[in-house]
Scaffold this motif. Structure first.
Motif, short mmCIF file in Angstrom:
data_model
loop_
_atom_site.label_atom_id
_atom_site.label_comp_id
_atom_site.label_asym_id
_atom_site.label_seq_id
_atom_site.Cartn_x
_atom_site.Cartn_y
_atom_site.Cartn_z
N LEU A 54 -12.69 -34.89 -56.75
CA LEU A 54 -11.81 -33.90 -56.15
C LEU A 54 -10.37 -34.36 -56.38
O LEU A 54 -9.94 -35.38 -55.83
CB LEU A 54 -12.09 -33.75 -54.65
N ASP A 55 -9.64 -33.65 -57.19
CA ASP A 55 -8.29 -34.05 -57.56
C ASP A 55 -7.40 -34.08 -56.32
O ASP A 55 -7.27 -33.09 -55.61
CB ASP A 55 -7.73 -33.06 -58.58
N GLY A 56 -6.81 -35.25 -56.05
CA GLY A 56 -5.94 -35.38 -54.89
C GLY A 56 -6.64 -35.62 -53.58
O GLY A 56 -5.99 -35.79 -52.54
N GLY A 57 -7.97 -35.64 -53.59
CA GLY A 57 -8.73 -35.95 -52.39
C GLY A 57 -8.60 -34.91 -51.28
O GLY A 57 -8.17 -33.78 -51.49
N ILE A 58 -9.00 -35.34 -50.09
CA ILE A 58 -8.99 -34.45 -48.94
C ILE A 58 -7.58 -33.97 -48.62
O ILE A 58 -7.37 -32.80 -48.27
CB ILE A 58 -9.58 -35.17 -47.70
N LEU A 59 -6.59 -34.85 -48.74
CA LEU A 59 -5.23 -34.47 -48.37
C LEU A 59 -4.71 -33.33 -49.24
O LEU A 59 -4.07 -32.40 -48.74
CB LEU A 59 -4.30 -35.68 -48.46
N LYS A 60 -5.00 -33.38 -50.53
CA LYS A 60 -4.57 -32.29 -51.41
C LYS A 60 -5.37 -31.02 -51.12
O LYS A 60 -4.82 -29.90 -51.17
CB LYS A 60 -4.75 -32.70 -52.87
N TYR A 61 -6.65 -31.17 -50.80
CA TYR A 61 -7.48 -30.03 -50.44
C TYR A 61 -6.92 -29.35 -49.19
O TYR A 61 -6.79 -28.13 -49.14
CB TYR A 61 -8.92 -30.48 -50.21
N PHE A 62 -6.58 -30.14 -48.18
CA PHE A 62 -5.98 -29.57 -46.96
C PHE A 62 -4.70 -28.82 -47.30
O PHE A 62 -4.45 -27.73 -46.79
CB PHE A 62 -5.66 -30.68 -45.97
N GLU A 63 -3.87 -29.42 -48.16
CA GLU A 63 -2.60 -28.81 -48.53
C GLU A 63 -2.79 -27.46 -49.21
O GLU A 63 -2.05 -26.50 -48.96
CB GLU A 63 -1.83 -29.76 -49.44
N GLU A 64 -3.79 -27.35 -50.06
CA GLU A 64 -3.96 -26.15 -50.89
C GLU A 64 -4.96 -25.15 -50.32
O GLU A 64 -4.85 -23.95 -50.59
CB GLU A 64 -4.38 -26.57 -52.30
N VAL A 65 -5.93 -25.62 -49.56
CA VAL A 65 -7.03 -24.74 -49.11
C VAL A 65 -7.13 -24.68 -47.59
O VAL A 65 -7.51 -23.67 -47.02
CB VAL A 65 -8.37 -25.21 -49.71
N GLY A 66 -6.79 -25.77 -46.91
CA GLY A 66 -6.97 -25.83 -45.47
C GLY A 66 -8.34 -26.38 -45.11
O GLY A 66 -8.89 -27.23 -45.81
N SER A 67 -8.91 -25.88 -44.03
CA SER A 67 -10.13 -26.49 -43.48
C SER A 67 -11.42 -25.87 -44.01
O SER A 67 -12.51 -26.25 -43.58
CB SER A 67 -10.12 -26.36 -41.95
N ARG A 68 -11.33 -24.94 -44.94
CA ARG A 68 -12.53 -24.26 -45.44
C ARG A 68 -13.56 -25.27 -45.91
O ARG A 68 -13.27 -26.12 -46.74
CB ARG A 68 -12.13 -23.34 -46.60
N HIS A 69 -14.77 -25.19 -45.37
CA HIS A 69 -15.91 -26.06 -45.73
C HIS A 69 -15.74 -27.50 -45.27
O HIS A 69 -16.55 -28.36 -45.64
CB HIS A 69 -16.17 -26.04 -47.24
N PHE A 70 -14.72 -27.79 -44.46
CA PHE A 70 -14.50 -29.15 -43.97
C PHE A 70 -14.56 -29.15 -42.46
O PHE A 70 -13.90 -28.34 -41.80
CB PHE A 70 -13.13 -29.68 -44.44
N ASP A 71 -15.34 -30.05 -41.90
CA ASP A 71 -15.48 -30.15 -40.45
C ASP A 71 -14.77 -31.40 -39.94
O ASP A 71 -15.02 -32.50 -40.43
CB ASP A 71 -16.96 -30.24 -40.06
N GLY A 72 -13.88 -31.24 -38.95
CA GLY A 72 -13.20 -32.38 -38.36
C GLY A 72 -11.84 -32.63 -38.99
O GLY A 72 -11.21 -31.73 -39.56
N GLU A 73 -11.39 -33.88 -38.89
CA GLU A 73 -10.08 -34.27 -39.41
C GLU A 73 -10.25 -35.36 -40.46
O GLU A 73 -11.33 -35.86 -40.68
CB GLU A 73 -9.20 -34.81 -38.26
N CYS A 74 -9.13 -35.71 -41.08
CA CYS A 74 -9.14 -36.75 -42.11
C CYS A 74 -8.53 -38.03 -41.55
O CYS A 74 -7.37 -38.04 -41.13
CB CYS A 74 -8.35 -36.30 -43.34
N PHE A 75 -9.31 -39.09 -41.53
CA PHE A 75 -8.81 -40.39 -41.11
C PHE A 75 -7.75 -40.87 -42.09
O PHE A 75 -7.89 -40.73 -43.30
CB PHE A 75 -9.96 -41.41 -41.06
N VAL A 76 -6.65 -41.43 -41.56
CA VAL A 76 -5.61 -42.03 -42.39
C VAL A 76 -5.31 -43.43 -41.90
O VAL A 76 -5.43 -43.72 -40.71
CB VAL A 76 -4.32 -41.17 -42.40
N PHE A 77 -4.94 -44.30 -42.81
CA PHE A 77 -4.77 -45.72 -42.48
C PHE A 77 -3.33 -46.01 -42.05
O PHE A 77 -2.61 -46.78 -42.69
CB PHE A 77 -5.16 -46.58 -43.68
N ASP A 78 -2.90 -45.37 -40.97
CA ASP A 78 -1.60 -45.67 -40.38
C ASP A 78 -1.67 -45.35 -38.90
O ASP A 78 -2.75 -45.05 -38.37
CB ASP A 78 -0.47 -44.92 -41.10
N GLY A 79 -0.54 -45.40 -38.24
CA GLY A 79 -0.52 -45.23 -36.79
C GLY A 79 -0.96 -43.88 -36.30
O GLY A 79 -1.27 -43.72 -35.12
#
Length: 249
Positions: free
Chosen positions: A210-235
């Motif tokens: 998946l080009d750009g991973g979940i973050l790019k998918y969220f940016e371009e498509v939103g939550s379609r077919h994705f349940d929950g949130e995306c864990f990120v390695f910061d505060g």
């Protein structure tokens, strides 16, 4: 009144041959420090991986500075916003790999993995198959605790505790992917790119990242077919499909 989200967060990686990561470490640390940026930059002979935050003009100025080096001209950061800087300090490190897999034959800087963009993937998931009629197997290459925060619906999760376990997990479960178009995915693209290359070399017939991973998918498509949130390695710990920090419960 909600806090003003004035802090720009970026994540980016690029597999590109670097023969001077130690020298780059010093120049990057100096430039990022002068712009008061915080976060982590990892450098290795295979490329660069970074997560940085700060004032928007400073973050974008730093990216422009990086791109002045022809090796980093293709760097394409993914952006999100927060009310505060989610990192405590600036770290610039030289590593053996920018994402550890322990598979020296996997060299993304030599040839990128085949990729599918977010809009095409969403269309395939709407239909239940790709353009050739093959069913889609969404393969999560992240650690189990990340998957627990959110995942593509019905995605395959091999309960990894670290990414270096992926090769053995694939070799033990390869039959699970037969006859399908396999789409490997991760947070921003770096793990799923190495995973896709490894799978192709291991003989899995139809593999894409998946080009750009979940973050790019969220940016371009939103939550379609994705349940929950995306864990990120910061505060922030996690972002939702609008790339906004998830409020603590």
């Amino acid at each position: 009144m909600p806090a003003v989200k004035s802090i720009l967060n970026i994540s980016a990686y690029l597999f590109v041959p670097l023969n001077d990561p130690a020298a780059l470490r010093e120049s990057i640390r100096s430039q990022a420090g002068a712009m008061a940026l915080k976060g982590t930059v990892l450098l290795a002979n295979e490329g660069i991986n970074l997560f940085l935050a700060g004032a928007a003009a400073d973050v974008r100025g730093f990216v422009d500075w990086l791109r002045d080096d022809a090796r980093f001209a293709a760097l394409a950061p993914k952006e999100s916003w927060s009310a505060a800087v989610p990192f405590g300090k600036l770290r610039v490190k030289v590593k053996r790999e920018i994402i550890r897999m322990n598979e020296p034959a996997i060299r993304p800087a030599d040839e990128r993995a085949r990729a599918v963009d977010a809009a095409t993937l969403a269309r395939w998931l709407d239909r239940g198959h790709d353009d050739a009629g093959r069913p889609i197997a969404m393969l999560d290459t992240r650690n189990a605790f990340e998957v627990a925060q959110g995942r593509f619906r019905d995605a395959i999760d091999w309960q990894l505790s670290k990414f270096s376990e992926f090769p053995q997990a694939l070799l033990a479960r390869r039959a699970q992917l037969d006859g399908k178009t396999v789409v490997s995915y991760c947070t921003g693209g770096i793990r799923c790119e190495k995973a896709a290359i490894f799978m192709a070399q291991a003989g899995v017939a139809n593999v894409l990242q998946l080009d750009g991973g979940i973050l790019k998918y969220f940016e371009e498509v939103g939550s379609r077919h994705f349940d929950g949130e995306c864990f990120v390695f910061d505060g922030r710990e996690a972002v939702d499909a609008s790339l906004a920090e998830v409020a603590p419960v």
